[in-house]
Design an enzyme around this catalytic site. Structure first.
Site, PDB file in Angstrom:
ATOM      1  N   SER A   9       0.806  -1.219   0.000  1.00  0.00           N
ATOM      2  CA  SER A   9       0.000   0.000   0.000  1.00  0.00           C
ATOM      3  C   SER A   9       0.840   1.270   0.000  1.00  0.00           C
ATOM      4  O   SER A   9       0.456   2.290   0.555  1.00  0.00           O
ATOM      5  CB  SER A   9      -0.937   0.003   1.219  1.00  0.00           C
ATOM      6  OG  SER A   9      -0.205  -0.043   2.436  1.00  0.00           O
ATOM      7  N   LYS A  31       0.174  -5.571   5.092  1.00  0.00           N
ATOM      8  CA  LYS A  31       0.422  -6.343   6.311  1.00  0.00           C
ATOM      9  C   LYS A  31       0.309  -5.506   7.574  1.00  0.00           C
ATOM     10  O   LYS A  31       0.238  -6.037   8.668  1.00  0.00           O
ATOM     11  CB  LYS A  31       1.779  -7.048   6.245  1.00  0.00           C
ATOM     12  CG  LYS A  31       3.000  -6.183   6.418  1.00  0.00           C
ATOM     13  CD  LYS A  31       4.227  -7.087   6.468  1.00  0.00           C
ATOM     14  CE  LYS A  31       5.510  -6.310   6.630  1.00  0.00           C
ATOM     15  NZ  LYS A  31       6.700  -7.182   6.664  1.00  0.00           N
ATOM     16  N   ARG A  40       5.323   6.718   2.750  1.00  0.00           N
ATOM     17  CA  ARG A  40       4.998   7.679   3.808  1.00  0.00           C
ATOM     18  C   ARG A  40       6.233   8.376   4.354  1.00  0.00           C
ATOM     19  O   ARG A  40       6.170   9.524   4.808  1.00  0.00           O
ATOM     20  CB  ARG A  40       4.272   6.942   4.927  1.00  0.00           C
ATOM     21  CG  ARG A  40       3.945   7.774   6.154  1.00  0.00           C
ATOM     22  CD  ARG A  40       3.302   6.896   7.212  1.00  0.00           C
ATOM     23  NE  ARG A  40       3.219   7.551   8.491  1.00  0.00           N
ATOM     24  CZ  ARG A  40       2.893   6.942   9.622  1.00  0.00           C
ATOM     25  NH1 ARG A  40       2.629   5.643   9.610  1.00  0.00           N
ATOM     26  NH2 ARG A  40       2.831   7.607  10.755  1.00  0.00           N
ATOM     27  N   GLN A  43      11.056  11.783   1.981  1.00  0.00           N
ATOM     28  CA  GLN A  43      11.147  13.203   2.300  1.00  0.00           C
ATOM     29  C   GLN A  43      11.375  14.068   1.069  1.00  0.00           C
ATOM     30  O   GLN A  43      10.629  15.003   0.795  1.00  0.00           O
ATOM     31  CB  GLN A  43      12.296  13.439   3.283  1.00  0.00           C
ATOM     32  CG  GLN A  43      12.134  12.805   4.643  1.00  0.00           C
ATOM     33  CD  GLN A  43      13.377  13.048   5.499  1.00  0.00           C
ATOM     34  OE1 GLN A  43      14.199  13.921   5.208  1.00  0.00           O
ATOM     35  NE2 GLN A  43      13.530  12.265   6.548  1.00  0.00           N
ATOM     36  N   GLU A 109      18.612  18.095  -6.563  1.00  0.00           N
ATOM     37  CA  GLU A 109      19.203  17.027  -5.764  1.00  0.00           C
ATOM     38  C   GLU A 109      20.397  16.435  -6.500  1.00  0.00           C
ATOM     39  O   GLU A 109      20.627  16.710  -7.679  1.00  0.00           O
ATOM     40  CB  GLU A 109      18.163  15.958  -5.424  1.00  0.00           C
ATOM     41  CG  GLU A 109      17.063  16.494  -4.504  1.00  0.00           C
ATOM     42  CD  GLU A 109      16.167  15.413  -3.957  1.00  0.00           C
ATOM     43  OE1 GLU A 109      16.502  14.228  -4.073  1.00  0.00           O
ATOM     44  OE2 GLU A 109      15.112  15.758  -3.390  1.00  0.00           O
ATOM     45  N   ASP A 203       9.170  -9.151   1.698  1.00  0.00           N
ATOM     46  CA  ASP A 203       8.220 -10.260   1.608  1.00  0.00           C
ATOM     47  C   ASP A 203       7.839 -10.607   0.164  1.00  0.00           C
ATOM     48  O   ASP A 203       7.739 -11.770  -0.202  1.00  0.00           O
ATOM     49  CB  ASP A 203       6.951  -9.921   2.404  1.00  0.00           C
ATOM     50  CG  ASP A 203       7.251  -9.540   3.840  1.00  0.00           C
ATOM     51  OD1 ASP A 203       8.169 -10.145   4.430  1.00  0.00           O
ATOM     52  OD2 ASP A 203       6.583  -8.634   4.362  1.00  0.00           O
ATOM     53  N   HIS A 224      21.977   5.301   1.633  1.00  0.00           N
ATOM     54  CA  HIS A 224      21.814   6.751   1.674  1.00  0.00           C
ATOM     55  C   HIS A 224      22.984   7.328   2.464  1.00  0.00           C
ATOM     56  O   HIS A 224      23.316   6.838   3.543  1.00  0.00           O
ATOM     57  CB  HIS A 224      20.487   7.126   2.330  1.00  0.00           C
ATOM     58  CG  HIS A 224      20.083   8.546   2.042  1.00  0.00           C
ATOM     59  ND1 HIS A 224      20.703   9.626   2.633  1.00  0.00           N
ATOM     60  CD2 HIS A 224      19.143   9.052   1.214  1.00  0.00           C
ATOM     61  CE1 HIS A 224      20.155  10.739   2.175  1.00  0.00           C
ATOM     62  NE2 HIS A 224      19.204  10.422   1.318  1.00  0.00           N
ATOM     63  N   ARG A 268      24.904   9.208  -5.025  1.00  0.00           N
ATOM     64  CA  ARG A 268      24.801   8.729  -3.646  1.00  0.00           C
ATOM     65  C   ARG A 268      25.867   7.705  -3.277  1.00  0.00           C
ATOM     66  O   ARG A 268      26.366   7.700  -2.149  1.00  0.00           O
ATOM     67  CB  ARG A 268      23.408   8.129  -3.415  1.00  0.00           C
ATOM     68  CG  ARG A 268      22.333   9.178  -3.265  1.00  0.00           C
ATOM     69  CD  ARG A 268      20.984   8.559  -3.030  1.00  0.00           C
ATOM     70  NE  ARG A 268      20.006   9.594  -2.748  1.00  0.00           N
ATOM     71  CZ  ARG A 268      18.711   9.357  -2.554  1.00  0.00           C
ATOM     72  NH1 ARG A 268      18.252   8.124  -2.628  1.00  0.00           N
ATOM     73  NH2 ARG A 268      17.893  10.342  -2.296  1.00  0.00           N
ATOM     74  N   HIS A 329      19.131   2.087   2.232  1.00  0.00           N
ATOM     75  CA  HIS A 329      18.007   2.959   1.873  1.00  0.00           C
ATOM     76  C   HIS A 329      17.083   2.375   0.821  1.00  0.00           C
ATOM     77  O   HIS A 329      15.867   2.467   0.949  1.00  0.00           O
ATOM     78  CB  HIS A 329      18.568   4.294   1.397  1.00  0.00           C
ATOM     79  CG  HIS A 329      17.536   5.342   1.124  1.00  0.00           C
ATOM     80  ND1 HIS A 329      16.610   5.733   2.059  1.00  0.00           N
ATOM     81  CD2 HIS A 329      17.296   6.085   0.005  1.00  0.00           C
ATOM     82  CE1 HIS A 329      15.835   6.679   1.546  1.00  0.00           C
ATOM     83  NE2 HIS A 329      16.225   6.901   0.302  1.00  0.00           N
ATOM     84  N   GLU A 353       9.568  -0.668  -5.563  1.00  0.00           N
ATOM     85  CA  GLU A 353      10.877  -1.114  -5.081  1.00  0.00           C
ATOM     86  C   GLU A 353      11.028  -2.626  -5.094  1.00  0.00           C
ATOM     87  O   GLU A 353      12.149  -3.137  -5.186  1.00  0.00           O
ATOM     88  CB  GLU A 353      11.133  -0.589  -3.671  1.00  0.00           C
ATOM     89  CG  GLU A 353      12.567  -0.777  -3.208  1.00  0.00           C
ATOM     90  CD  GLU A 353      12.850  -0.165  -1.852  1.00  0.00           C
ATOM     91  OE1 GLU A 353      13.975  -0.321  -1.347  1.00  0.00           O
ATOM     92  OE2 GLU A 353      11.936   0.476  -1.288  1.00  0.00           O
ATOM     93  N   ARG A 364      20.526   4.323  -7.984  1.00  0.00           N
ATOM     94  CA  ARG A 364      19.312   5.091  -8.273  1.00  0.00           C
ATOM     95  C   ARG A 364      19.576   6.585  -8.186  1.00  0.00           C
ATOM     96  O   ARG A 364      20.153   7.080  -7.229  1.00  0.00           O
ATOM     97  CB  ARG A 364      18.201   4.705  -7.294  1.00  0.00           C
ATOM     98  CG  ARG A 364      16.930   5.537  -7.463  1.00  0.00           C
ATOM     99  CD  ARG A 364      15.832   5.054  -6.550  1.00  0.00           C
ATOM    100  NE  ARG A 364      16.139   5.272  -5.144  1.00  0.00           N
ATOM    101  CZ  ARG A 364      15.931   6.413  -4.487  1.00  0.00           C
ATOM    102  NH1 ARG A 364      15.463   7.473  -5.139  1.00  0.00           N
ATOM    103  NH2 ARG A 364      16.200   6.505  -3.203  1.00  0.00           N
ATOM    104  N   SER A 369      12.535   7.240  -7.079  1.00  0.00           N
ATOM    105  CA  SER A 369      11.861   6.063  -6.520  1.00  0.00           C
ATOM    106  C   SER A 369      10.349   6.212  -6.508  1.00  0.00           C
ATOM    107  O   SER A 369       9.616   5.313  -6.937  1.00  0.00           O
ATOM    108  CB  SER A 369      12.373   5.764  -5.113  1.00  0.00           C
ATOM    109  OG  SER A 369      12.236   6.891  -4.273  1.00  0.00           O
TER     110      SER A 369
END
Length: 514
Positions: A9, A31, A40, A43, A109, A203, A224, A268, A329, A353, A364, A369
């Site tokens: 999700s 899950k 979520r 950043q 970035e 998973d 990262h 990175r 990361h 991912e 990356r 992402s």
């Protein structure tokens, strides 16, 4: 109307479920709570060529340059070409990206040639995207099952036929489906230092492997460069360095100036290794990120989430530099797919991912992402019901094929210990690697008893595969650095393809209750 099961999700799973629900019967599994996903916690933002002084071609060039010669160009062109329209659709859905006097605000970035990164809430982009998508899903016809742990992908007659799950009350059941879309995220919990939430235990990758789907490029974990060097490894966004923050050693020197022409805004993998080398030279002490020149008002406005995290740790980053360290990361490797998310197992898709489209190559590009999950979720749903093609050409040549690592000897295995697993992976398959360390890690992981089906079993299975892939790649490329092979190998870059074991046919006669 066909039945589609989406597992996960984050942005990829929510977008896939929403788009599929207009034509199919969709069950969305997660899950934990529906909003608890890697998205979520993102950043920095989402990259897309939306501005007149930018182009998809320039975004493609930046992505290829960061990927160190291992990108699948078709996937990169899909990512960057589809990106602007997909982001516009997010805006139409209600995602409130930050704005300035000229319209959408944008940031620069690392390794981008143009300021093309959109952000929301300053440094809460993922949370805003997740909010809008969850709200849309909750008002749709999608059946949502929270607390549903993915045990396995069910296989019948050589094709995915649904999933087996463990529900929140501990019962196990099966959900039949005409197509399964994995959007379960990465494997950050393989490592003792990670920016990933606790749910990131690989998973979907492990389930796809057991079902017979090929995995690819598992040696490429992106570390990262800057996580706060405190318990929890809170991510300090790339965007902070994009705004002008610098890295300093114990003597107050900007050491990255001697490492790469782009200094703190180098790719990175370069920055992470530069920090690791400097930490070793300082006896293991963290380096510091100095954002004091940006000013307290700017930091509070642009990075409120980071400011709160610093205060919670007793740090005032507007007045003094804060200690940082590299942390696991993002997984560039995963379930091998084509540019429509189709795996080598008919009926099984992987997006976000959990997948390896080849778009990221060996490293990356920052803020690609969220875009990857968004773009390839759309592309997967667009081909639901179409004939299944042959495996994507990039899995053929040049490639190195691997079988499964040897399992532990029956009756001679040590009890599984997750903290030990994470320590082994961090030490042997972290920022720096070599043959002796990887061989020792392979032997120790082979000596661990496989736990009962669940997160620990998935982590051990994937840990063995990651180490096997890292041992096979005898060169340094992108995020994979071997001190015993410090240069890229001669000749064309190759992918590492892990040939999956034969799946065990399973039944999908039972359906999950609403």
């Amino acid at each position: 109307m066909s039945r589609v099961v989406v597992a996960g999700s984050g942005i990829a799973g929510l977008v896939a479920a929403l788009r599929a629900s207009t034509r199919h019967e969709v069950t969305l599994l997660t899950k934990a709570a529906i909003a608890e996903a890697n998205t979520r916690y993102a950043q920095g933002g989402i990259a897309a060529a939306l501005f007149p002084d930018d182009s998809a071609q320039a975004h493609v060039a930046d992505t290829l340059r960061a990927g160190a010669g291992l990108n699948v160009r078709e996937a990169v062109e899909a990512l960057c070409g589809d990106g602007p329209q997909r982001v516009r659709e997010l805006i139409a859905l209600g995602v409130a990206f930050d704005r300035d006097g000229d319209g959408l605000a944008r940031g620069l970035e690392a390794a981008h040639s143009s300021a093309r990164v959109l952000h929301a809430g300053g440094d809460a982009t993922g949370a805003e995207i997740e909010r809008a998508l969850v709200a849309a899903v909750r008002t749709s016809s999608i059946r949502i099952v929270e607390g549903a742990f993915l045990l396995d992908v069910s296989v019948e007659d050589g094709a995915a036929a649904g999933v087996a799950v463990r529900l929140a009350d501990g019962t196990e059941t099966a959900i039949a489906a005409d197509a399964v879309i994995l959007a379960t995220g990465g494997w950050g919990q393989l490592y003792s230092h990670t920016t990933n939430p606790a749910v990131a235990t690989g998973d979907g990758m492990a389930a796809a492997w057991r079902a017979g789907a090929a995995l690819a490029d598992l040696e490429f974990t992106q570390f990262h460069p800057t996580a706060l060097a405190i318990p929890g490894s809170f991510l300090v966004s790339e965007a902070v360095r994009g705004e002008g923050a610098v890295l300093r050693n114990a003597r107050g020197e900007r050491f990255m100036l001697d490492v790469h022409p782009d200094a703190e805004l180098a790719p990175r993998d370069v920055v992470a290794r530069g920090i690791a080398v400097e930490m070793a030279a300082q006896g293991g002490r963290p380096v510091v990120l100095d954002a004091t020149a940006l000013g307290a008002d700017f930091l509070a406005r642009r990075f409120p989430t980071l400011g709160a995290a610093c205060r919670a740790a007793g740090l005032d980053w507007s007045r003094e530099p804060v200690p940082v360290t590299p942390a696991a990361h993002y997984a560039m490797g995963g379930v091998a797919t084509d540019v429509h998310g189709r795996t080598t197992l008919p009926g099984l898709f992987a997006v976000g991912e959990v997948a390896c489209t080849g778009a990221h190559g060996a490293n990356r590009l920052a803020s690609n992402s969220l875009l990857e999950g968004l773009v390839f979720a759309h592309r997967a749903v667009d081909v639901l019901g179409e004939p299944w093609p042959d495996a994507p050409a990039w899995l053929d040549e040049p490639a190195v094929g691997l079988g499964a690592p040897a399992a532990e000897a029956p009756g001679d295995a040590a009890a599984f210990d997750r903290e030990r697993l994470q320590s082994v992976l961090w030490t042997a398959a972290g920022v720096h690697r070599d043959r002796s360390g990887l061989r020792a890690a392979a032997a120790e992981l082979a000596g661990m008893a496989m736990p009962a089906p669940g997160e620990d079993a998935n982590l051990l299975q994937l840990g063995r595969l990651v180490v096997a892939a890292a041992l096979a790649r005898e060169e340094s490329r992108g995020a994979h650095f071997r001190s015993d092979f410090p240069l890229p190998a001669d000749g064309p870059a190759h992918h590492t393809v892990l040939a999956a074991p034969a799946p065990v046919p399973t039944s999908t006669e039972v359906t999950v209750p609403c």
